[in-house]
Design a protein around this motif. Sequence first.
Motif, PDB file in Angstrom:
ATOM      1  N   LYS A 290      63.906  17.412  21.004  1.00 44.18           N
ATOM      2  CA  LYS A 290      62.542  17.137  21.448  1.00 44.18           C
ATOM      3  C   LYS A 290      61.630  18.332  21.148  1.00 44.18           C
ATOM      4  CE  LYS A 290      63.528  13.206  23.757  1.00 44.18           C
ATOM      5  NZ  LYS A 290      62.856  11.912  23.552  1.00 44.18           N
ATOM      6  N   ASN A 291      60.341  18.096  21.286  1.00 46.78           N
ATOM      7  CA  ASN A 291      59.328  19.158  21.169  1.00 46.78           C
ATOM      8  C   ASN A 291      59.404  19.902  19.838  1.00 46.78           C
ATOM      9  OD1 ASN A 291      58.399  18.661  23.854  1.00 46.78           O
ATOM     10  ND2 ASN A 291      60.175  19.797  24.613  1.00 46.78           N
ATOM     11  N   GLN A 292      59.598  19.158  18.763  1.00 49.27           N
ATOM     12  CA  GLN A 292      59.601  19.738  17.428  1.00 49.27           C
ATOM     13  C   GLN A 292      58.196  19.664  16.820  1.00 49.27           C
ATOM     14  OE1 GLN A 292      62.965  20.933  16.133  1.00 49.27           O
ATOM     15  NE2 GLN A 292      62.825  20.842  18.353  1.00 49.27           N
ATOM     16  N   VAL A 293      58.021  20.319  15.682  1.00 51.69           N
ATOM     17  CA  VAL A 293      56.737  20.338  14.984  1.00 51.69           C
ATOM     18  C   VAL A 293      56.956  19.842  13.557  1.00 51.69           C
ATOM     19  CG1 VAL A 293      54.788  21.732  14.228  1.00 51.69           C
ATOM     20  CG2 VAL A 293      55.971  22.308  16.363  1.00 51.69           C
ATOM     21  N   LEU A 294      56.176  18.844  13.146  1.00 54.15           N
ATOM     22  CA  LEU A 294      56.240  18.342  11.774  1.00 54.15           C
ATOM     23  C   LEU A 294      55.019  18.868  11.015  1.00 54.15           C
ATOM     24  CD1 LEU A 294      57.641  16.543   9.656  1.00 54.15           C
ATOM     25  CD2 LEU A 294      56.196  14.648  10.454  1.00 54.15           C
TER      26      LEU A 294
ATOM     27  N   ASN B 230      56.139  27.652  -5.119  1.00 53.19           N
ATOM     28  CA  ASN B 230      55.501  27.251  -3.856  1.00 53.19           C
ATOM     29  C   ASN B 230      56.522  27.159  -2.730  1.00 53.19           C
ATOM     30  OD1 ASN B 230      54.037  25.063  -6.109  1.00 53.19           O
ATOM     31  ND2 ASN B 230      52.817  26.682  -5.156  1.00 53.19           N
ATOM     32  N   ILE B 231      57.652  26.514  -3.022  1.00 53.74           N
ATOM     33  CA  ILE B 231      58.685  26.327  -1.999  1.00 53.74           C
ATOM     34  C   ILE B 231      59.228  27.673  -1.531  1.00 53.74           C
ATOM     35  CG2 ILE B 231      60.978  25.362  -1.560  1.00 53.74           C
ATOM     36  CD1 ILE B 231      60.218  23.062  -3.465  1.00 53.74           C
ATOM     37  N   SER B 232      59.409  28.597  -2.480  1.00 51.98           N
ATOM     38  CA  SER B 232      59.877  29.933  -2.118  1.00 51.98           C
ATOM     39  C   SER B 232      58.895  30.618  -1.180  1.00 51.98           C
ATOM     40  CB  SER B 232      60.064  30.767  -3.385  1.00 51.98           C
ATOM     41  OG  SER B 232      60.407  32.093  -3.063  1.00 51.98           O
ATOM     42  N   GLU B 233      57.589  30.483  -1.469  1.00 53.90           N
ATOM     43  CA  GLU B 233      56.571  31.097  -0.618  1.00 53.90           C
ATOM     44  C   GLU B 233      56.548  30.463   0.774  1.00 53.90           C
ATOM     45  OE1 GLU B 233      51.830  32.293  -0.746  1.00 53.90           O
ATOM     46  OE2 GLU B 233      52.646  30.931  -2.248  1.00 53.90           O
ATOM     47  N   ILE B 234      56.702  29.138   0.820  1.00 55.73           N
ATOM     48  CA  ILE B 234      56.719  28.428   2.110  1.00 55.73           C
ATOM     49  C   ILE B 234      57.873  28.926   2.967  1.00 55.73           C
ATOM     50  CG2 ILE B 234      57.060  26.184   3.216  1.00 55.73           C
ATOM     51  CD1 ILE B 234      55.660  24.970   0.672  1.00 55.73           C
ATOM     52  N   PHE B 235      59.052  29.038   2.371  1.00 52.43           N
ATOM     53  CA  PHE B 235      60.210  29.480   3.145  1.00 52.43           C
ATOM     54  C   PHE B 235      60.098  30.947   3.555  1.00 52.43           C
ATOM     55  CE2 PHE B 235      62.304  25.534   2.062  1.00 52.43           C
ATOM     56  CZ  PHE B 235      63.106  25.322   3.183  1.00 52.43           C
ATOM     57  N   SER B 236      59.449  31.750   2.741  1.00 55.02           N
ATOM     58  CA  SER B 236      59.214  33.143   3.132  1.00 55.02           C
ATOM     59  C   SER B 236      58.358  33.210   4.391  1.00 55.02           C
ATOM     60  CB  SER B 236      58.533  33.909   1.995  1.00 55.02           C
ATOM     61  OG  SER B 236      59.382  34.028   0.893  1.00 55.02           O
ATOM     62  N   LEU B 237      57.349  32.335   4.459  1.00 57.65           N
ATOM     63  CA  LEU B 237      56.486  32.309   5.645  1.00 57.65           C
ATOM     64  C   LEU B 237      57.226  31.755   6.859  1.00 57.65           C
ATOM     65  CD1 LEU B 237      53.158  31.075   4.004  1.00 57.65           C
ATOM     66  CD2 LEU B 237      53.675  33.381   4.866  1.00 57.65           C
ATOM     67  N   LEU B 238      58.038  30.735   6.658  1.00 57.12           N
ATOM     68  CA  LEU B 238      58.838  30.193   7.759  1.00 57.12           C
ATOM     69  C   LEU B 238      59.756  31.269   8.318  1.00 57.12           C
ATOM     70  CD1 LEU B 238      59.714  26.714   6.228  1.00 57.12           C
ATOM     71  CD2 LEU B 238      58.212  27.111   8.190  1.00 57.12           C
ATOM     72  N   HIS B 239      60.331  32.063   7.430  1.00 58.96           N
ATOM     73  CA  HIS B 239      61.196  33.167   7.865  1.00 58.96           C
ATOM     74  C   HIS B 239      60.379  34.244   8.580  1.00 58.96           C
ATOM     75  CE1 HIS B 239      64.406  36.123   7.852  1.00 58.96           C
ATOM     76  NE2 HIS B 239      63.593  36.983   7.249  1.00 58.96           N
ATOM     77  N   LEU B 240      59.230  34.584   8.016  1.00 60.06           N
ATOM     78  CA  LEU B 240      58.379  35.620   8.603  1.00 60.06           C
ATOM     79  C   LEU B 240      58.008  35.284  10.042  1.00 60.06           C
ATOM     80  CD1 LEU B 240      56.581  38.183   8.293  1.00 60.06           C
ATOM     81  CD2 LEU B 240      54.781  36.660   7.436  1.00 60.06           C
ATOM     82  N   TYR B 241      57.684  34.007  10.289  1.00 61.47           N
ATOM     83  CA  TYR B 241      57.238  33.599  11.620  1.00 61.47           C
ATOM     84  C   TYR B 241      58.369  32.999  12.460  1.00 61.47           C
ATOM     85  CZ  TYR B 241      52.609  34.625   9.887  1.00 61.47           C
ATOM     86  OH  TYR B 241      51.506  35.278   9.371  1.00 61.47           O
ATOM     87  N   LYS B 242      59.612  33.224  12.023  1.00 59.31           N
ATOM     88  CA  LYS B 242      60.816  32.893  12.803  1.00 59.31           C
ATOM     89  C   LYS B 242      60.869  31.423  13.205  1.00 59.31           C
ATOM     90  CE  LYS B 242      61.256  37.591  14.626  1.00 59.31           C
ATOM     91  NZ  LYS B 242      61.345  38.445  15.832  1.00 59.31           N
TER      92      LYS B 242
ATOM     93  N   LYS C 110      62.666  27.921  13.027  1.00 59.29           N
ATOM     94  CA  LYS C 110      63.965  27.329  12.706  1.00 59.29           C
ATOM     95  C   LYS C 110      63.728  25.986  12.024  1.00 59.29           C
ATOM     96  CE  LYS C 110      68.434  25.951  14.507  1.00 59.29           C
ATOM     97  NZ  LYS C 110      68.475  24.736  13.704  1.00 59.29           N
ATOM     98  N   VAL C 111      64.183  25.870  10.797  1.00 55.06           N
ATOM     99  CA  VAL C 111      63.966  24.659   9.998  1.00 55.06           C
ATOM    100  C   VAL C 111      65.064  23.647  10.292  1.00 55.06           C
ATOM    101  CG1 VAL C 111      63.815  23.723   7.664  1.00 55.06           C
ATOM    102  CG2 VAL C 111      62.806  25.956   8.195  1.00 55.06           C
TER     103      VAL C 111
ATOM    104  N   VAL D  15      60.186  21.757  12.234  1.00 50.78           N
ATOM    105  CA  VAL D  15      60.628  23.069  12.700  1.00 50.78           C
ATOM    106  C   VAL D  15      60.626  23.147  14.222  1.00 50.78           C
ATOM    107  CG1 VAL D  15      59.783  24.220  10.618  1.00 50.78           C
ATOM    108  CG2 VAL D  15      58.293  24.061  12.624  1.00 50.78           C
ATOM    109  N   ASP D  16      61.350  24.157  14.698  1.00 55.35           N
ATOM    110  CA  ASP D  16      61.387  24.486  16.124  1.00 55.35           C
ATOM    111  C   ASP D  16      60.558  25.756  16.320  1.00 55.35           C
ATOM    112  OD1 ASP D  16      62.006  25.134  18.733  1.00 55.35           O
ATOM    113  OD2 ASP D  16      64.119  24.627  18.552  1.00 55.35           O
ATOM    114  N   ASN D  17      59.464  25.646  17.066  1.00 56.60           N
ATOM    115  CA  ASN D  17      58.526  26.758  17.257  1.00 56.60           C
ATOM    116  C   ASN D  17      58.926  27.606  18.461  1.00 56.60           C
ATOM    117  OD1 ASN D  17      56.186  28.361  17.062  1.00 56.60           O
ATOM    118  ND2 ASN D  17      55.038  26.984  18.402  1.00 56.60           N
TER     119      ASN D  17
END
Length: 416
Positions: free
Chosen positions: A305-309, A324-336, A338-339, A353-355
């Motif tokens: 529950k309480n996920q973000v799309l 582009n995908i590499s940059e997206i995943f770098s940002l997901l990692h930067l802001y912690k 969980k995919v 993702v889980d925020n």
Amino acid sequence: MQVFKFGGASVKDANGVKNLASVLQKVGYNNTLVVVSAMGKTTNALEVVINNYFNNKAELQSSLQEVKKYHNSILLDLFDNEHHAVFKNVSNLFDELNRFLDSNKSPDYNFVYDQIVGFGELVSTLIISHYLNDIGLKNTWLDVREYIKTDNYYRRSNVNWEDTQHLITTKFNTFTLNITQGFLGSDANNFTTTLGREGSDYTAAIFAYCLNAESVTIWKDVPGVLNADPRYFENAQLLNMISYREAIELAFYGASVIHPKTLQPLQGKEIPLYVKSFLNPEKSGTKVGKGTALEPDIPCFIVKKNQVLISLSSLNFSYIVEENISEIFSLLHLYKMKVDVIQNSAISFSVCVDNMYNNLDKLLQHLKAKFKVSCQENVSLYTIRNYNDKAIQQLEQGKTILLKQLTQGTIQIVTQ
């Protein structure tokens, strides 16, 4: 050597502590390590304390007092003599917590979180250790932070296996009953770290691996691993046997019975994991080990529950390519972030993702510089392992489907 883990629900009150003792007496406790979580909802209560420390100083002491009162009521139910040493020992721990609140200068939320929240496990194990000694179950209380060493990735620390193995091998006495905390470790500077929520299962696995234990048993308020969480799904069934591989898959997708990191060290040494009921300790429960993928062979349902799309598309209708995908995943990692699931087409990319670190606004701001972004919060992610048509129809009924992804053996559906 056997390792037992008892969660917060099993020791939420004095009767729970007495039942833990009863379980040990029924199944045996020689050459045993017992890993225990914070009592009841103490971790949640300490999270309120942490929030008040940062955002509402006026309520800080009252929220901390609630935690003290809760534990004091359990103490009074377990110990007749108010001059018993356990009262002073627990009081000393809360004094230590107050000193940290008064002296801390760090503005880092994650650091402060780990220094405060760990007191739940320290207090619970201290109470349980004293009680067991009083009724004749002689044991040694261990501070897990002296055994499990980690990096300083606060709130989700990574184990330093070399240092941890050395400390456990050289300092641990396997010929007695030991009581220690789940969830906690310490970094190179001896600051408290945590292994992630529900990390007590992982603690048990770390010790089992380092001690070459015979088995690990997780004691819960359910008869074993069920094919679905009964809070969200009707007619959940007990799984008698799960292979390591299937259990790791279930944990990865969010099955709450077993922590995602728990199974990897156990599989490495083929140490079986049992999930049993602390209400019926002599029943067989579920065994996780080598063998049949699932017994019985039925679909398994998981919900988060309480996920973000988050849905992204290029600003000029160009392809979403590797760069582009590499940059997206770098940002997901930067802001912690969980995919949990990804899906992409020629000009779009969606990720659920889980925020957990509350960095969503920063992430979106960063993404909007290069992509057209839409975001839906409070969505639910459903996963079915070992699915069939009937299971999919049952799950989709009455729901608004936002994303659907089907692979061999697994289907994931994001719903509003």
